[in-house]
Design an enzyme around this catalytic site. Structure first.
Site, mmCIF file in Angstrom:
data_model
loop_
_atom_site.group_PDB
_atom_site.id
_atom_site.type_symbol
_atom_site.label_atom_id
_atom_site.label_comp_id
_atom_site.label_asym_id
_atom_site.label_seq_id
_atom_site.Cartn_x
_atom_site.Cartn_y
_atom_site.Cartn_z
ATOM 1 N N GLU A 1 66.879 23.690 20.295
ATOM 2 C CA GLU A 1 66.839 22.237 20.552
ATOM 3 C C GLU A 1 68.262 21.420 20.172
ATOM 4 O O GLU A 1 68.525 20.633 20.884
ATOM 5 C CB GLU A 1 65.752 21.516 19.914
ATOM 6 C CG GLU A 1 64.150 21.858 20.561
ATOM 7 C CD GLU A 1 64.125 21.521 22.114
ATOM 8 O OE1 GLU A 1 64.986 20.464 22.709
ATOM 9 O OE2 GLU A 1 63.516 22.324 22.914
ATOM 10 N N CYS B 1 63.746 18.581 40.418
ATOM 11 C CA CYS B 1 63.997 17.238 40.512
ATOM 12 C C CYS B 1 65.333 16.856 39.887
ATOM 13 O O CYS B 1 65.641 16.231 38.666
ATOM 14 C CB CYS B 1 62.734 16.471 39.566
ATOM 15 S SG CYS B 1 62.687 14.835 39.935
ATOM 16 N N CYS C 1 54.167 11.617 43.345
ATOM 17 C CA CYS C 1 55.786 11.128 43.443
ATOM 18 C C CYS C 1 55.670 9.742 44.210
ATOM 19 O O CYS C 1 55.605 9.877 45.707
ATOM 20 C CB CYS C 1 56.623 11.999 43.649
ATOM 21 S SG CYS C 1 58.380 11.331 43.641
ATOM 22 N N CYS D 1 58.511 20.928 45.162
ATOM 23 C CA CYS D 1 58.106 20.156 43.951
ATOM 24 C C CYS D 1 56.355 20.300 44.019
ATOM 25 O O CYS D 1 55.969 19.951 44.786
ATOM 26 C CB CYS D 1 58.541 18.808 43.896
ATOM 27 S SG CYS D 1 57.824 17.813 42.634
ATOM 28 N N CYS E 1 62.857 18.436 46.802
ATOM 29 C CA CYS E 1 61.484 17.877 46.876
ATOM 30 C C CYS E 1 60.426 18.586 47.516
ATOM 31 O O CYS E 1 59.114 18.740 47.196
ATOM 32 C CB CYS E 1 61.414 16.297 47.601
ATOM 33 S SG CYS E 1 62.521 15.082 46.850
#
Length: 495
Positions: A114, A270, A286, A280, A277
């Protein structure tokens, strides 16, 4: 019929109660298994707010920007996790999180990933991560390393303060917590240097399965498009709304996988530009995509000669009901742009003009007596600010524009302060100017003419420039130059 329907409803209610009780018992069991050891104090986890609480906290018009009911939340989770299980990228830190049974090693592995992934692309991090974990496979090994060793391993990733704080955090855990990593997001953020809200939540959920959401750039994009949040995504109001949504959505049984799935969706589907799209998994949830479909239907109807009144009632982006006062909607001065489609969200604030700084820089060299190797004189930067704690050529920040003659006097005074009377001003000559870019500042280095022993110049720093490509440091006979190849003021020989 009424009696039969009532009986069926009661049975269905009883069945749902049984299922929910089993899920709660399962979550409670998993949380219990992750408790700290007896000698470690663990703060209680914050309960995830239920949907009813969120609705009460939000103004009425803002409910449009949340999830309407538990069924929608369940559908979103299930669709996203199913997609993630089939399409996730195989990454070394994900393998470590799944295979490592020791919680401290697992937490450390996720923590390193991270920190490295902050402001750095996944493809760049993979090789650095593998080398890092091969050299320092646990907290204790990293704690024993020197800062110079950490900086050398970090070389090329940029933002060296990240590596420094990671090193400091490992030393703190080893010395103060007996090698035991904090387990909750609250403790991680409070106790470890360089660990903010997102990083703490990511480590806690992925490594320790704490039920908490995460919000990074990718998650921000997904949520803003899903719930038509068009206000400045860096504002406190929008930030808190996004964290509320993330904590509402996070899966109770697989919080770490769900958070990674959200980030994976933002990184691969995205995306900021040219989003996919059609691929997705949460397309039906959405609002931005619904608006795109709405506009396509309008165009189609017009081409067929139909009126706007005949258009289907697909949800419109303007159905918030805030009357233009909603703090989460697109600003009135920046309305929906049809050509952008879902890329209308999120909206970012206008960039501030870059900060420009001028710095005089001098390069001092000498030859070793025994092998004629060239050495460089370096000084260490302050422990805070840009390139904190790093080594550089002697330099002076110019507050105002000055002529070349004055520049020589300024840099000569600085060299005299560092080296005494070993340098004379006859060594200083202008050799030009170089412009360099940083993400937080860029440098224009105006070199002064090269002398026999000294090279001097000036730098110009321009702040907040993005898109600069980092290059790995040049190598000398296959090995990177170490600080040991330089000399410091305490070891000065006559020039």
């Amino acid at each position: 019929m009424l009696q039969l329907f009532s009986s069926f409803t009661n049975r269905k209610t009883i069945l749902m109660d049984i299922i929910m009780n089993k899920m709660k018992a399962s979550v409670k069991s998993r949380r219990t298994s992750l408790k700290r050891k007896e000698n470690t104090i663990m703060s209680p986890q914050k309960k995830k707010p239920c949907f009813k609480q969120i609705k009460e906290e939000l103004p009425k018009e803002n409910i449009y920007h949340t999830f309407k009911n538990p069924g929608e939340i369940y559908s979103f989770r299930a669709s996203l996790l199913s997609w993630y299980d089939k399409n996730k990228r195989e990454l070394p830190w994900r393998r470590m999180a799944l295979s490592e049974s020791n919680l401290n090693k697992r937490g450390y592995a996720v923590w390193v990933s991270e920190i490295m992934l902050q402001q750095t692309q996944v493809a760049t991090v993979i090789d650095y991560y593998n080398k890092w974990m091969l050299r320092w496979s646990n907290l204790q090994d990293l704690a024993k390393a020197t800062l110079e060793e950490v900086n050398q391993m970090w070389s090329g990733l940029g933002y060296y303060s990240r590596g420094k704080r990671l090193h400091e955090g490992a030393q703190k855990i080893s010395s103060e917590f007996k090698g035991e990593m904090p387990r909750s997001a609250e403790e991680l953020q409070k106790l470890l240097p360089g660990v903010g809200r997102y990083t703490a939540a990511a480590i806690a959920s992925i490594a320790f399965e704490e039920v908490i959401g995460v919000v990074d750039g990718n998650v921000t994009r997904v949520l803003c498009r899903a719930k038509a949040i068009g206000a400045d995504c860096t504002s406190p109001t929008v930030t808190e709304a996004l964290w509320m949504l993330a904590n509402t959505l996070v899966d109770l049984v697989r919080p770490g996988d769900f958070n990674q799935a959200m980030m994976e969706l933002g990184a691969t589907v995205c995306t900021p530009k040219a989003p996919l799209c059609a691929e997705c998994p949460v397309q039906t949830h959405c609002r931005a995509y619904q608006q795109v479909i709405k506009e396509r239907e309008m165009v189609s109807k017009r081409l067929l000669g139909n009126t706007a009144s005949q258009i289907s009632s697909t949800p419109d982006i303007e159905e918030c009901g805030g009357g233009g006062n909603c703090p989460l909607c697109l600003p009135e001065k920046e309305p929906w742009v049809s050509d952008l489609g879902v890329m209308n969200f999120p909206r970012k604030p206008t960039k501030k003009p870059p900060r420009i700084e001028h710095t005089l820089t001098c390069v001092v060299t000498r030859r070793r007596d025994n092998d004629d190797t060239e050495e460089y004189f370096l000084v260490q930067r302050p422990n805070s600010g840009l390139l904190a704690g790093m080594w550089e050529f002697p330099s002076v920040l110019l507050r105002t524009e000055v002529k070349e003659k004055k520049q020589k006097c300024i840099i000569f005074d600085r060299l005299t302060e560092l080296m005494g009377n070993l340098v004379t001003d006859t060594h200083l000559q202008n050799i030009g100017e170089v412009f360099r870019l940083f993400k937080h500042s860029s440098v224009n280095e105006k070199q002064l003419a090269k002398g026999e022993k000294l090279q001097c110049g000036s730098e110009k720093h321009e702040g907040k420039q993005k898109g600069r490509k980092r290059r790995a440091p040049k190598e000398v006979q296959g090995q990177q130059l170490s600080i040991n190849s330089f000399f410091q003021p305490a070891a000065i020989k006559p020039l």
